[in-house]
Scaffold this active site. Structure first.
Site, PDB file in Angstrom:
ATOM      1  CG  HIS A  33      56.900 138.713  -0.659  1.00  0.00           C
ATOM      2  ND1 HIS A  33      55.694 138.113  -0.912  1.00  0.00           N
ATOM      3  CD2 HIS A  33      57.514 137.986   0.287  1.00  0.00           C
ATOM      4  CE1 HIS A  33      55.571 137.064  -0.128  1.00  0.00           C
ATOM      5  NE2 HIS A  33      56.656 136.958   0.613  1.00  0.00           N
ATOM      6  CD  GLU A  63      59.271 134.996   1.910  1.00  0.00           C
ATOM      7  OE1 GLU A  63      60.311 134.951   2.612  1.00  0.00           O
ATOM      8  OE2 GLU A  63      58.168 135.330   2.350  1.00  0.00           O
ATOM      9  CE1 TYR A  97      51.567 143.568  -4.404  1.00  0.00           C
ATOM     10  CE2 TYR A  97      49.355 144.304  -4.977  1.00  0.00           C
ATOM     11  CZ  TYR A  97      50.227 143.744  -4.077  1.00  0.00           C
ATOM     12  OH  TYR A  97      49.786 143.355  -2.845  1.00  0.00           O
ATOM     13  NE  ARG A 110      41.038 147.451  -8.408  1.00  0.00           N
ATOM     14  CZ  ARG A 110      41.228 147.073  -7.145  1.00  0.00           C
ATOM     15  NH1 ARG A 110      41.360 145.808  -6.826  1.00  0.00           N
ATOM     16  NH2 ARG A 110      41.280 147.962  -6.166  1.00  0.00           N
ATOM     17  CG  ASN A 120      54.998 136.423  -4.706  1.00  0.00           C
ATOM     18  OD1 ASN A 120      54.421 136.334  -3.617  1.00  0.00           O
ATOM     19  ND2 ASN A 120      55.049 137.541  -5.401  1.00  0.00           N
ATOM     20  NE  ARG A 180      51.499 146.217   0.745  1.00  0.00           N
ATOM     21  CZ  ARG A 180      50.874 145.425  -0.131  1.00  0.00           C
ATOM     22  NH1 ARG A 180      51.584 144.518  -0.807  1.00  0.00           N
ATOM     23  NH2 ARG A 180      49.584 145.533  -0.339  1.00  0.00           N
ATOM     24  CB  ALA A 233      47.022 136.499   0.177  1.00  0.00           C
ATOM     25  N   PRO A 260      47.862 133.391  -5.254  1.00  0.00           N
ATOM     26  CG  PRO A 260      46.652 133.523  -3.275  1.00  0.00           C
ATOM     27  CD  PRO A 260      47.802 132.814  -3.903  1.00  0.00           C
ATOM     28  CG  ASN A 261      44.140 137.805  -5.827  1.00  0.00           C
ATOM     29  OD1 ASN A 261      43.153 137.658  -6.535  1.00  0.00           O
ATOM     30  ND2 ASN A 261      44.121 137.593  -4.524  1.00  0.00           N
TER      31      ASN A 261
HETATM   32  O1  CA2 Z   1      54.389 141.750  -2.823  1.00  0.00           O
HETATM   33  C1  CA2 Z   1      54.075 140.603  -3.156  1.00  0.00           C
HETATM   34  O2  CA2 Z   1      54.624 139.976  -4.063  1.00  0.00           O
HETATM   35  C2  CA2 Z   1      52.885 139.930  -2.453  1.00  0.00           C
HETATM   36  O3  CA2 Z   1      53.204 138.552  -2.331  1.00  0.00           O
HETATM   37  C3  CA2 Z   1      51.682 140.144  -3.350  1.00  0.00           C
HETATM   38  C4  CA2 Z   1      50.367 139.645  -2.763  1.00  0.00           C
HETATM   39  C5  CA2 Z   1      50.178 140.138  -1.321  1.00  0.00           C
HETATM   40  O4  CA2 Z   1      49.052 139.516  -0.742  1.00  0.00           O
HETATM   41  C6  CA2 Z   1      51.414 139.838  -0.450  1.00  0.00           C
HETATM   42  O5  CA2 Z   1      51.202 140.357   0.846  1.00  0.00           O
HETATM   43  C7  CA2 Z   1      52.650 140.472  -1.045  1.00  0.00           C
HETATM   44  C8  CA2 Z   1      49.202 140.112  -3.651  1.00  0.00           C
HETATM   45  C9  CA2 Z   1      49.261 139.538  -5.071  1.00  0.00           C
HETATM   46  C10 CA2 Z   1      48.658 140.433  -6.107  1.00  0.00           C
HETATM   47  O6  CA2 Z   1      47.440 141.022  -5.676  1.00  0.00           O
HETATM   48  C11 CA2 Z   1      46.861 142.000  -6.450  1.00  0.00           C
HETATM   49  C12 CA2 Z   1      45.991 142.876  -5.803  1.00  0.00           C
HETATM   50  C13 CA2 Z   1      45.384 143.880  -6.511  1.00  0.00           C
HETATM   51  C14 CA2 Z   1      45.613 144.018  -7.874  1.00  0.00           C
HETATM   52  C15 CA2 Z   1      46.460 143.138  -8.527  1.00  0.00           C
HETATM   53  C16 CA2 Z   1      47.089 142.116  -7.813  1.00  0.00           C
END
Ligand code: CA2
Length: 141
Positions: A99, A97, A22, A17, A73, A106, A76, A9-10
């Site tokens: 990230h 895996e 990221y 953002r 990956n 974090r 969340a 997700p995301n």
């Molecule tokens: O660092 C990573 O690759 C994560 O898997 C990314 C996830 C986060 O929940 C993990 O803890 C670590 C988040 C994916 C992207 O989320 C965004 C948030 C805001 C703006 C753009 C993407």
């Protein structure tokens, strides 16, 4: 060799953002990078992204007998999903895996990785490069 690359997700919002965490590159850039690398290495890749836990479980199950390894990956869902952990265990394909950010530096809630418990290797905090290292690991394995 066929590798399935799963993003949770995301990840489709990358570059839109929070570039400080990221980076500025988008999910389309990530797909282009992985596809180019796979072509260079002479392997097949399938890219899959979903914001839905059950769809990710379905995709992992469908990989059984069809792929040689999984780069994942779970975003969340890394920190919450026993369902994704069980799916990875159920297919027993070599999994890696990834990230993008260094989750170890974090929040406390990011310190557990359920999916990681079914993965042979983790590449964390290397940005997009981590996906390429994951592919290399599966090729060399
Ligand atoms: O660092 C990573 O690759 C994560 O898997 C990314 C996830 C986060 O929940 C993990 O803890 C670590 C988040 C994916 C992207 O989320 C965004 C948030 C805001 C703006 C753009 C993407």
């Amino acid at each position: 060799m066929r590798i399935l690359v799963i993003n949770g997700p995301n990840i489709n919002m990358l570059g839109i953002r929070e570039p400080g965490i990221y980076g500025k590159n988008t999910y389309a850039d990530l797909c282009e990078l992985i596809e180019g690398y796979a072509a260079e290495k002479g392997i097949e890749v399938k890219l899959f992204q979903s914001n839905h836990e059950g769809s990710i479980v379905d995709e992992i199950q469908a990989a059984y007998g069809n792929f040689d390894g999984i780069v994942i990956n779970p975003a969340a869902y890394t920190h919450t999903s026993v369902a994704i952990l069980d799916a990875l265990k159920s297919v027993a394909l070599p999994a890696v895996e990834i990230h993008i950010s260094d989750v170890s530096k974090r929040e406390d809630f990011r310190q557990i990785s359920y999916a990681g418990m079914a993965c042979e290797k983790s590449f964390i905090g290397l940005g997009f490069e981590g996906y390429l290292r994951g592919i290399d690991y599966l090729i060399e394995r």
